[in-house]
Design a protein around this motif. Structure first.
Motif, PDB file in Angstrom:
ATOM      1  N   SER A 135      34.354  47.342  49.291  1.00 29.33           N
ATOM      2  CA  SER A 135      32.932  47.332  49.650  1.00 29.33           C
ATOM      3  C   SER A 135      32.057  47.616  48.433  1.00 29.33           C
ATOM      4  CB  SER A 135      32.661  48.366  50.742  1.00 29.33           C
ATOM      5  OG  SER A 135      33.383  48.043  51.904  1.00 29.33           O
ATOM      6  N   GLY A 136      32.634  48.262  47.437  1.00 28.63           N
ATOM      7  CA  GLY A 136      31.959  48.523  46.161  1.00 28.63           C
ATOM      8  C   GLY A 136      32.848  48.096  45.011  1.00 28.63           C
ATOM      9  N   VAL A 137      32.373  48.361  43.809  1.00 30.33           N
ATOM     10  CA  VAL A 137      33.090  47.949  42.599  1.00 30.33           C
ATOM     11  C   VAL A 137      33.334  49.171  41.728  1.00 30.33           C
ATOM     12  CG1 VAL A 137      33.054  46.470  40.561  1.00 30.33           C
ATOM     13  CG2 VAL A 137      31.973  45.698  42.697  1.00 30.33           C
ATOM     14  N   ASN A 138      34.554  49.308  41.202  1.00 28.44           N
ATOM     15  CA  ASN A 138      34.899  50.424  40.328  1.00 28.44           C
ATOM     16  C   ASN A 138      35.552  49.917  39.055  1.00 28.44           C
ATOM     17  OD1 ASN A 138      34.254  52.811  42.048  1.00 28.44           O
ATOM     18  ND2 ASN A 138      35.788  51.887  43.386  1.00 28.44           N
ATOM     19  N   VAL A 139      35.008  50.301  37.909  1.00 25.19           N
ATOM     20  CA  VAL A 139      35.646  50.014  36.623  1.00 25.19           C
ATOM     21  C   VAL A 139      36.642  51.143  36.372  1.00 25.19           C
ATOM     22  CG1 VAL A 139      35.319  49.597  34.156  1.00 25.19           C
ATOM     23  CG2 VAL A 139      33.572  48.843  35.803  1.00 25.19           C
ATOM     24  N   LEU A 140      37.885  50.911  36.729  1.00 26.02           N
ATOM     25  CA  LEU A 140      38.902  51.965  36.649  1.00 26.02           C
ATOM     26  C   LEU A 140      39.341  52.216  35.211  1.00 26.02           C
ATOM     27  CD1 LEU A 140      41.109  50.934  39.714  1.00 26.02           C
ATOM     28  CD2 LEU A 140      39.241  52.602  39.613  1.00 26.02           C
ATOM     29  N   VAL A 141      39.423  51.160  34.413  1.00 29.28           N
ATOM     30  CA  VAL A 141      39.828  51.297  33.012  1.00 29.28           C
ATOM     31  C   VAL A 141      38.930  50.398  32.168  1.00 29.28           C
ATOM     32  CG1 VAL A 141      41.702  51.092  31.331  1.00 29.28           C
ATOM     33  CG2 VAL A 141      42.225  51.716  33.697  1.00 29.28           C
ATOM     34  N   ALA A 164      33.487  42.750  48.145  1.00 29.06           N
ATOM     35  CA  ALA A 164      32.295  42.462  47.345  1.00 29.06           C
ATOM     36  C   ALA A 164      32.706  41.650  46.113  1.00 29.06           C
ATOM     37  CB  ALA A 164      31.604  43.758  46.941  1.00 29.06           C
ATOM     38  N   MET A 165      33.164  40.432  46.344  1.00 32.38           N
ATOM     39  CA  MET A 165      33.712  39.615  45.258  1.00 32.38           C
ATOM     40  C   MET A 165      32.664  39.285  44.194  1.00 32.38           C
ATOM     41  SD  MET A 165      35.376  35.791  45.423  1.00 32.38           S
ATOM     42  CE  MET A 165      36.265  36.152  46.939  1.00 32.38           C
ATOM     43  N   GLY A 166      31.459  38.897  44.630  1.00 33.81           N
ATOM     44  CA  GLY A 166      30.416  38.537  43.684  1.00 33.81           C
ATOM     45  C   GLY A 166      30.015  39.688  42.783  1.00 33.81           C
ATOM     46  N   ASP A 167      29.841  40.869  43.357  1.00 29.01           N
ATOM     47  CA  ASP A 167      29.481  42.036  42.559  1.00 29.01           C
ATOM     48  C   ASP A 167      30.579  42.374  41.555  1.00 29.01           C
ATOM     49  OD1 ASP A 167      27.289  42.061  44.165  1.00 29.01           O
ATOM     50  OD2 ASP A 167      27.670  44.019  45.086  1.00 29.01           O
ATOM     51  N   ALA A 168      31.828  42.224  41.962  1.00 25.82           N
ATOM     52  CA  ALA A 168      32.944  42.522  41.068  1.00 25.82           C
ATOM     53  C   ALA A 168      32.953  41.572  39.885  1.00 25.82           C
ATOM     54  CB  ALA A 168      34.262  42.440  41.830  1.00 25.82           C
ATOM     55  N   GLN A 218      34.089  36.782  50.835  1.00 24.67           N
ATOM     56  CA  GLN A 218      33.156  37.881  50.613  1.00 24.67           C
ATOM     57  C   GLN A 218      32.548  38.329  51.938  1.00 24.67           C
ATOM     58  OE1 GLN A 218      30.927  38.425  47.167  1.00 24.67           O
ATOM     59  NE2 GLN A 218      28.920  38.437  48.180  1.00 24.67           N
ATOM     60  N   THR A 219      32.426  39.655  52.110  1.00 25.69           N
ATOM     61  CA  THR A 219      31.830  40.211  53.327  1.00 25.69           C
ATOM     62  C   THR A 219      30.618  41.084  53.028  1.00 25.69           C
ATOM     63  OG1 THR A 219      33.355  42.104  53.263  1.00 25.69           O
ATOM     64  CG2 THR A 219      34.031  40.178  54.563  1.00 25.69           C
ATOM     65  N   VAL A 220      30.550  41.650  51.804  1.00 24.87           N
ATOM     66  CA  VAL A 220      29.424  42.514  51.427  1.00 24.87           C
ATOM     67  C   VAL A 220      29.079  42.233  49.973  1.00 24.87           C
ATOM     68  CG1 VAL A 220      30.008  44.373  53.050  1.00 24.87           C
ATOM     69  CG2 VAL A 220      30.994  44.376  50.746  1.00 24.87           C
ATOM     70  N   GLY A 221      27.945  42.788  49.534  1.00 23.10           N
ATOM     71  CA  GLY A 221      27.601  42.699  48.129  1.00 23.10           C
ATOM     72  C   GLY A 221      26.249  42.078  47.870  1.00 23.10           C
ATOM     73  N   THR A 222      25.755  42.283  46.651  1.00 25.49           N
ATOM     74  CA  THR A 222      24.452  41.772  46.233  1.00 25.49           C
ATOM     75  C   THR A 222      24.559  40.362  45.676  1.00 25.49           C
ATOM     76  OG1 THR A 222      23.740  44.032  45.686  1.00 25.49           O
ATOM     77  CG2 THR A 222      22.473  42.199  44.735  1.00 25.49           C
ATOM     78  N   TYR A 223      25.535  40.137  44.817  1.00 25.66           N
ATOM     79  CA  TYR A 223      25.736  38.822  44.207  1.00 25.66           C
ATOM     80  C   TYR A 223      26.600  37.942  45.096  1.00 25.66           C
ATOM     81  CZ  TYR A 223      23.925  40.109  39.569  1.00 25.66           C
ATOM     82  OH  TYR A 223      23.131  40.483  38.517  1.00 25.66           O
ATOM     83  N   GLN A 224      26.211  36.688  45.227  1.00 22.63           N
ATOM     84  CA  GLN A 224      27.098  35.709  45.823  1.00 22.63           C
ATOM     85  C   GLN A 224      28.138  35.298  44.768  1.00 22.63           C
ATOM     86  OE1 GLN A 224      27.251  34.678  49.080  1.00 22.63           O
ATOM     87  NE2 GLN A 224      25.770  36.368  49.284  1.00 22.63           N
ATOM     88  N   PRO A 225      29.359  35.000  45.196  1.00 19.05           N
ATOM     89  CA  PRO A 225      30.410  34.690  44.211  1.00 19.05           C
ATOM     90  C   PRO A 225      30.043  33.600  43.214  1.00 19.05           C
ATOM     91  CG  PRO A 225      31.384  35.022  46.365  1.00 19.05           C
ATOM     92  CD  PRO A 225      29.894  35.039  46.571  1.00 19.05           C
ATOM     93  N   LEU A 226      29.406  32.515  43.673  1.00 16.52           N
ATOM     94  CA  LEU A 226      29.092  31.429  42.757  1.00 16.52           C
ATOM     95  C   LEU A 226      27.930  31.778  41.824  1.00 16.52           C
ATOM     96  CD1 LEU A 226      29.612  28.225  44.923  1.00 16.52           C
ATOM     97  CD2 LEU A 226      31.158  29.336  43.301  1.00 16.52           C
ATOM     98  N   ASP A 227      27.041  32.653  42.264  1.00 18.52           N
ATOM     99  CA  ASP A 227      25.991  33.133  41.363  1.00 18.52           C
ATOM    100  C   ASP A 227      26.605  33.967  40.244  1.00 18.52           C
ATOM    101  OD1 ASP A 227      24.073  31.894  42.912  1.00 18.52           O
ATOM    102  OD2 ASP A 227      23.627  33.707  44.086  1.00 18.52           O
ATOM    103  N   ALA A 228      27.554  34.814  40.596  1.00 14.79           N
ATOM    104  CA  ALA A 228      28.245  35.606  39.578  1.00 14.79           C
ATOM    105  C   ALA A 228      29.084  34.717  38.673  1.00 14.79           C
ATOM    106  CB  ALA A 228      29.126  36.662  40.251  1.00 14.79           C
ATOM    107  N   ALA A 229      29.656  33.666  39.252  1.00 16.18           N
ATOM    108  CA  ALA A 229      30.435  32.728  38.435  1.00 16.18           C
ATOM    109  C   ALA A 229      29.546  32.053  37.403  1.00 16.18           C
ATOM    110  CB  ALA A 229      31.088  31.682  39.331  1.00 16.18           C
ATOM    111  N   GLN A 230      28.309  31.774  37.758  1.00 19.75           N
ATOM    112  CA  GLN A 230      27.389  31.167  36.793  1.00 19.75           C
ATOM    113  C   GLN A 230      27.096  32.120  35.642  1.00 19.75           C
ATOM    114  OE1 GLN A 230      26.377  27.844  36.974  1.00 19.75           O
ATOM    115  NE2 GLN A 230      25.871  28.393  34.866  1.00 19.75           N
ATOM    116  N   LEU A 231      27.031  33.421  35.951  1.00 16.84           N
ATOM    117  CA  LEU A 231      26.864  34.405  34.883  1.00 16.84           C
ATOM    118  C   LEU A 231      28.036  34.337  33.899  1.00 16.84           C
ATOM    119  CD1 LEU A 231      25.670  37.555  36.894  1.00 16.84           C
ATOM    120  CD2 LEU A 231      24.265  35.974  35.544  1.00 16.84           C
TER     121      LEU A 231
END
Length: 339
Positions: A135-141, A164-168, A218-231
């Motif tokens: 549901s969220g994103v964590n930078v573990l390393v 939250a695939m897009g946010d990740a 994707q079920t949650v998140g701010t970014y849509q996966p393809l929008d993040a892919a464009q980044l």
């Protein structure tokens, strides 16, 4: 081995042709021998039959011809050389659906084992980062060359929550930019945020890649996966996307009210494939643990090593010369003739 001029290999057809002509000539030898009618005298003249030895020099000459054909085809050896440096960001889904057992023993366990394989196959000077998302994103390393840190973080992954695939993916792009010290350069003249420069030029090898593994939509998140892919595409970062699981996979998940439900959790290969296409990466389907292991092993070779081609025509030419000299030397030694 590859060949720069493979059509020259058609010349190898002359070798069996010459071998057939030689065999035919040998079959005609008894007819000429029969003309020598005094067999007792023949036995005294010929001390011993040369048997197999008379065939060895011609065989060496035939092999020399084959070596010459290989030389003309310009053979090349393909070797894999470790890249000197690079950054790999592993983005791994840890949503509740990773508890599904359609990938034995579970999707999560299979993903962890495969991730260990990928980390081990990367060159020692590569920087590796691990990001988990549910549901969220964590930078573990953050990016590091210390593989033990990454292995330990992989072992701690546990599934829970949404996707939250897009946010990740957007976070992974930020991690790459920070690691390569390519931060956004202020604003444009009209006050809008400036588009950061790509981290690689056209035609250059990517100094960083993202490996995205997910087992559902994707079920949650701010970014849509393809929008993040464009980044990622704008940054010049290819994404290798892996869809884990089977269409019939089911998992026990906890809804927002805290109730457990059994739901179908098919992977969203279409979205992952689109992400790969937008970023210039590649998409994979992994319906089982063995397929996932193979994909990660292949990615380790693809990302961490570069193929170099070295022409070895000189070796084939040298071999041809050695074979001719050997055949001639044996002919002189045994039969006092060359060739």
């Amino acid at each position: 081995m590859t060949f720069l001029w493979p059509w020259m290999l058609l010349g190898l057809a002359v070798v069996p042709l010459l071998a057939g002509l030689y065999a035919l000539a040998q079959r005609r030898r008894p007819k000429y021998a029969a003309r020598f009618t005094n067999l007792d005298l023949l036995a005294n003249v010929v001390e011993a039959s040369p048997n197999w030895r008379r065939h060895l020099p011609p065989a060496l000459y035939l092999l020399a011809i084959a070596a010459v054909v290989f030389t003309l085809a310009r053979p090349q050896l393909v070797t894999k050389t470790p890249r000197q440096e690079g950054t790999v960001v592993l983005v791994t889904d840890v949503s509740g659906s990773m508890n599904a057992t359609d990938v034995a023993p579970t999707r999560m366990a299979a993903a962890q084992e495969a991730a260990h394989t990928l980390v081990d196959r990367l060159p020692k000077d590569f920087r590796i980062s691990l990001i988990s998302f549910s549901s969220g994103v964590n930078v573990l390393v953050p990016p590091t060359t210390e593989k033990e840190q990454v292995h330990a973080a992989i072992d701690r992954l546990a599934p829970l929550g949404g996707t939250a695939m897009g946010d990740a993916l957007a976070t992974a792009v930020d991690v790459v930019r920070a690691a390569l010290e390519q931060q956004p350069a202020g604003t444009n003249a009209d006050g809008t945020p400036a588009t950061p420069a790509p981290i690689r030029g056209e035609g250059e090898a990517a100094p960083a890649v993202i490996v995205l593994l997910s087992d559902g939509a994707q079920t949650v998140g701010t970014y849509q996966p393809l929008d993040a892919a464009q980044l990622a595409a704008d940054a010049g970062v290819p994404v290798y996307a892996i869809a884990l699981g089977t269409p019939d996979g089911i998992a026990v998940v906890t809804d927002p009210q805290g109730r457990q439900r059994t739901v179908r959790v098919p992977p969203d290969f279409e979205t992952l494939q689109a992400i790969a296409e937008v970023t210039g990466g590649r998409a994979f389907e992994a319906p089982g643990a063995s397929q996932l292991e193979s994909i990660y092993r292949d990615l380790g070779d693809r990302i961490g090593y570069v193929e170099e081609r070295t022409e070895v025509s000189w070796a084939a030419a040298g071999l041809a010369g050695v074979l001719v000299l050997a055949g001639g030397a044996l002919g002189l030694l045994w039969f006092n003739r060359f060739p």
